[in-house]
Design a protein around this motif. Structure first.
Motif, PDB file in Angstrom:
ATOM      1  N   ALA A  94       0.901  -1.267  -0.036  1.00 44.67           N
ATOM      2  CA  ALA A  94       0.006  -0.052   0.077  1.00 44.67           C
ATOM      3  C   ALA A  94       0.851   1.552  -0.009  1.00 44.67           C
ATOM      4  CB  ALA A  94      -0.862  -0.045   1.228  1.00 44.67           C
ATOM      5  N   ASP A  95       1.796   1.345   0.896  1.00 46.08           N
ATOM      6  CA  ASP A  95       2.811   2.374   0.882  1.00 46.08           C
ATOM      7  C   ASP A  95       3.532   2.663  -0.327  1.00 46.08           C
ATOM      8  OD1 ASP A  95       4.431   4.367   2.799  1.00 46.08           O
ATOM      9  OD2 ASP A  95       5.834   3.134   2.092  1.00 46.08           O
ATOM     10  N   ASN A  96       3.782   1.554  -1.097  1.00 46.66           N
ATOM     11  CA  ASN A  96       4.646   1.422  -2.417  1.00 46.66           C
ATOM     12  C   ASN A  96       3.591   2.130  -3.655  1.00 46.66           C
ATOM     13  OD1 ASN A  96       6.767   0.864  -4.327  1.00 46.66           O
ATOM     14  ND2 ASN A  96       5.499  -0.241  -5.356  1.00 46.66           N
ATOM     15  N   ILE A  97       2.453   1.563  -3.562  1.00 45.00           N
ATOM     16  CA  ILE A  97       1.318   2.424  -4.287  1.00 45.00           C
ATOM     17  C   ILE A  97       1.183   3.841  -4.216  1.00 45.00           C
ATOM     18  CG2 ILE A  97      -1.357   2.421  -4.895  1.00 45.00           C
ATOM     19  CD1 ILE A  97      -1.087  -0.673  -4.466  1.00 45.00           C
ATOM     20  N   VAL A  98       1.143   4.265  -2.908  1.00 42.52           N
ATOM     21  CA  VAL A  98       0.807   5.683  -2.600  1.00 42.52           C
ATOM     22  C   VAL A  98       2.218   6.587  -3.216  1.00 42.52           C
ATOM     23  CG1 VAL A  98       0.880   7.398  -0.839  1.00 42.52           C
ATOM     24  CG2 VAL A  98      -0.329   5.404  -0.817  1.00 42.52           C
ATOM     25  N   ASN A  99       3.380   6.071  -2.806  1.00 41.64           N
ATOM     26  CA  ASN A  99       4.619   6.828  -3.034  1.00 41.64           C
ATOM     27  C   ASN A  99       4.995   6.825  -4.535  1.00 41.64           C
ATOM     28  OD1 ASN A  99       6.186   7.815  -0.926  1.00 41.64           O
ATOM     29  ND2 ASN A  99       5.503   5.762  -0.196  1.00 41.64           N
ATOM     30  N   THR A 100       4.595   5.669  -5.368  1.00 43.68           N
ATOM     31  CA  THR A 100       4.650   5.730  -6.767  1.00 43.68           C
ATOM     32  C   THR A 100       3.814   6.558  -7.536  1.00 43.68           C
ATOM     33  OG1 THR A 100       5.199   3.348  -6.801  1.00 43.68           O
ATOM     34  CG2 THR A 100       4.407   4.157  -8.816  1.00 43.68           C
ATOM     35  N   ILE A 101       2.258   6.644  -7.031  1.00 41.89           N
ATOM     36  CA  ILE A 101       1.483   7.475  -7.424  1.00 41.89           C
ATOM     37  C   ILE A 101       1.958   9.026  -7.129  1.00 41.89           C
ATOM     38  CG2 ILE A 101      -0.772   8.396  -7.322  1.00 41.89           C
ATOM     39  CD1 ILE A 101      -1.724   5.493  -6.834  1.00 41.89           C
ATOM     40  N   LEU A 102       2.371   9.342  -6.172  1.00 45.92           N
ATOM     41  CA  LEU A 102       3.024  10.721  -5.583  1.00 45.92           C
ATOM     42  C   LEU A 102       4.167  10.944  -6.336  1.00 45.92           C
ATOM     43  CD1 LEU A 102       2.979  10.424  -1.694  1.00 45.92           C
ATOM     44  CD2 LEU A 102       1.576  12.159  -3.337  1.00 45.92           C
ATOM     45  N   PHE A 103       4.912   9.991  -6.933  1.00 43.70           N
ATOM     46  CA  PHE A 103       6.128  10.320  -7.568  1.00 43.70           C
ATOM     47  C   PHE A 103       5.772  10.534  -9.110  1.00 43.70           C
ATOM     48  CE2 PHE A 103       9.782   9.087 -10.297  1.00 43.70           C
ATOM     49  CZ  PHE A 103      10.732   9.854  -9.932  1.00 43.70           C
ATOM     50  N   ASP A 104       4.913   9.638  -9.823  1.00 46.93           N
ATOM     51  CA  ASP A 104       4.400   9.763 -10.852  1.00 46.93           C
ATOM     52  C   ASP A 104       3.678  11.221 -11.318  1.00 46.93           C
ATOM     53  OD1 ASP A 104       5.606   7.116 -11.558  1.00 46.93           O
ATOM     54  OD2 ASP A 104       3.665   6.082 -11.693  1.00 46.93           O
ATOM     55  N   ASN A 105       3.210  11.769 -10.327  1.00 46.86           N
ATOM     56  CA  ASN A 105       2.467  12.893 -10.292  1.00 46.86           C
ATOM     57  C   ASN A 105       3.141  14.194 -10.032  1.00 46.86           C
ATOM     58  OD1 ASN A 105      -0.370  12.140 -11.583  1.00 46.86           O
ATOM     59  ND2 ASN A 105       0.232  10.693 -10.134  1.00 46.86           N
ATOM     60  N   ASN A 106       4.338  14.079  -9.625  1.00 47.24           N
ATOM     61  CA  ASN A 106       5.324  15.265  -9.239  1.00 47.24           C
ATOM     62  C   ASN A 106       4.733  15.732  -7.910  1.00 47.24           C
ATOM     63  OD1 ASN A 106       6.956  14.891 -11.373  1.00 47.24           O
ATOM     64  ND2 ASN A 106       5.690  15.778 -12.627  1.00 47.24           N
ATOM     65  N   LEU A 107       4.015  14.934  -7.215  1.00 48.81           N
ATOM     66  CA  LEU A 107       3.625  15.413  -5.938  1.00 48.81           C
ATOM     67  C   LEU A 107       4.472  15.352  -4.650  1.00 48.81           C
ATOM     68  CD1 LEU A 107      -0.049  14.379  -6.419  1.00 48.81           C
ATOM     69  CD2 LEU A 107       0.961  16.707  -6.394  1.00 48.81           C
ATOM     70  N   VAL A 108       5.792  14.690  -4.765  1.00 52.62           N
ATOM     71  CA  VAL A 108       6.306  14.353  -3.605  1.00 52.62           C
ATOM     72  C   VAL A 108       6.847  15.442  -2.854  1.00 52.62           C
ATOM     73  CG1 VAL A 108       8.725  13.330  -2.947  1.00 52.62           C
ATOM     74  CG2 VAL A 108       7.267  12.306  -4.693  1.00 52.62           C
ATOM     75  N   SER A 109       7.316  16.637  -3.241  1.00 56.56           N
ATOM     76  CA  SER A 109       7.632  17.976  -2.599  1.00 56.56           C
ATOM     77  C   SER A 109       6.578  18.724  -2.231  1.00 56.56           C
ATOM     78  CB  SER A 109       8.668  18.654  -3.637  1.00 56.56           C
ATOM     79  OG  SER A 109       7.880  19.149  -4.652  1.00 56.56           O
ATOM     80  N   SER A 110       5.441  18.538  -2.498  1.00 58.08           N
ATOM     81  CA  SER A 110       4.213  19.349  -2.235  1.00 58.08           C
ATOM     82  C   SER A 110       3.509  18.705  -0.693  1.00 58.08           C
ATOM     83  CB  SER A 110       3.088  19.711  -3.086  1.00 58.08           C
ATOM     84  OG  SER A 110       2.520  18.154  -3.445  1.00 58.08           O
ATOM     85  N   ILE A 111       3.740  17.410  -0.509  1.00 60.39           N
ATOM     86  CA  ILE A 111       3.074  16.690   0.753  1.00 60.39           C
ATOM     87  C   ILE A 111       4.206  16.399   1.670  1.00 60.39           C
ATOM     88  CG2 ILE A 111       2.123  14.832   1.547  1.00 60.39           C
ATOM     89  CD1 ILE A 111       0.275  16.649  -0.402  1.00 60.39           C
ATOM     90  N   SER A 112       4.501  17.234   2.844  1.00 56.37           N
ATOM     91  CA  SER A 112       5.530  16.900   3.766  1.00 56.37           C
ATOM     92  C   SER A 112       5.886  15.626   3.927  1.00 56.37           C
ATOM     93  CB  SER A 112       5.334  17.606   5.144  1.00 56.37           C
ATOM     94  OG  SER A 112       4.963  19.080   4.569  1.00 56.37           O
ATOM     95  N   GLN A 113       4.743  14.859   4.519  1.00 53.02           N
ATOM     96  CA  GLN A 113       4.721  13.477   4.770  1.00 53.02           C
ATOM     97  C   GLN A 113       3.539  12.722   4.574  1.00 53.02           C
ATOM     98  OE1 GLN A 113       5.550  12.979   9.071  1.00 53.02           O
ATOM     99  NE2 GLN A 113       6.349  10.946   8.955  1.00 53.02           N
ATOM    100  N   PHE A 114       3.891  11.444   4.344  1.00 53.32           N
ATOM    101  CA  PHE A 114       2.536  10.761   3.752  1.00 53.32           C
ATOM    102  C   PHE A 114       2.656   9.310   4.306  1.00 53.32           C
ATOM    103  CE2 PHE A 114      -0.707  10.981   0.180  1.00 53.32           C
ATOM    104  CZ  PHE A 114      -1.613  10.085   0.659  1.00 53.32           C
ATOM    105  N   PRO A 115       2.253   9.178   5.631  1.00 55.77           N
ATOM    106  CA  PRO A 115       2.228   7.925   6.314  1.00 55.77           C
ATOM    107  C   PRO A 115       1.185   6.877   5.949  1.00 55.77           C
ATOM    108  CG  PRO A 115       2.500   9.679   7.991  1.00 55.77           C
ATOM    109  CD  PRO A 115       2.296  10.221   6.790  1.00 55.77           C
TER     110      PRO A 115
END
Length: 192
Positions: A94-115
């Motif tokens: 589940a964590d991998n799915i969330v992080n892959t989607i964040l990365f693929d949509n260039n959202l990693v830097s806009s969210i401070s943390q995504f537990p």
């Protein structure tokens, strides 16, 4: 909590709305694609802000995606859980799915943390075999205070739906996916 004020040990409250369900009303809990009715996050946030003010033992409010819950939860809905390979793998996936989607949509830097949190609750049966996944997108400058990343404002709503659908499609042992909409305070950044 960090301050020793007991916030960590308060209750979570879950909300859902039948009017926001998948229009095709089939037997699954997915919210996929074009059939999704737009969620009125402003109405949900009214509850998010008011519930902890009125019910002082509640410090966290989550929105549950999927069909309405037909009966109150009880001990029969709790899945006995120990840290086995299967439980850890489910959470890692589940964590991998969330992080892959964040990365693929260039959202990693806009969210401070995504537990991504696994909770031992099967909302839909008393099989005692399923877990649910909680998404916790969080924005902060210092982690002393912060806000939940708001769908449709801080993170695109369709990205949240993509995460929900992907997690449910990936693992049939996930009962529901929820999103934690609680700011800090009253909640904590992570779940314990």
């Amino acid at each position: 909590g960090v301050q020793g004020d007991g916030r960590t040990y308060s209750y979570a409250c879950s909300v859902f709305f039948d009017q926001y369900l998948n229009n095709n009303n089939n037997n699954n809990n997915n919210n996929n694609g074009d059939n999704q009715t737009k969620i009125d996050w402003d109405e949900i946030y009214k509850l998010v802000y008011e519930i902890p003010k009125v019910i002082h033992k509640v410090n966290r409010v989550v929105f549950i995606f999927g069909n309405s819950i037909s009966s109150p939860l009880c001990s029969e809905n709790v899945t006995p859980t120990t840290l086995t390979k299967d439980v850890l793998y489910q959470l890692q996936e589940a964590d991998n799915i969330v992080n892959t989607i964040l990365f693929d949509n260039n959202l990693v830097s806009s969210i401070s943390q995504f537990p991504v949190i696994s909770i031992p609750i099967d909302f839909d049966s008393n099989s005692k075999t399923k877990h649910s996944i909680v998404l916790r997108p969080f924005i902060t400058n210092d982690f002393m205070t912060g806000k939940a990343a708001r769908p449709g404002k801080d993170i695109p709503e369709e990205i949240i739906f993509q995460m929900v659908d992907s997690i449910l499609e990936n693992d049939s042992n996930v009962s529901r996916v929820a999103i934690d909409l609680t700011n800090k305070p009253p909640g904590t950044t992570e779940w314990e």
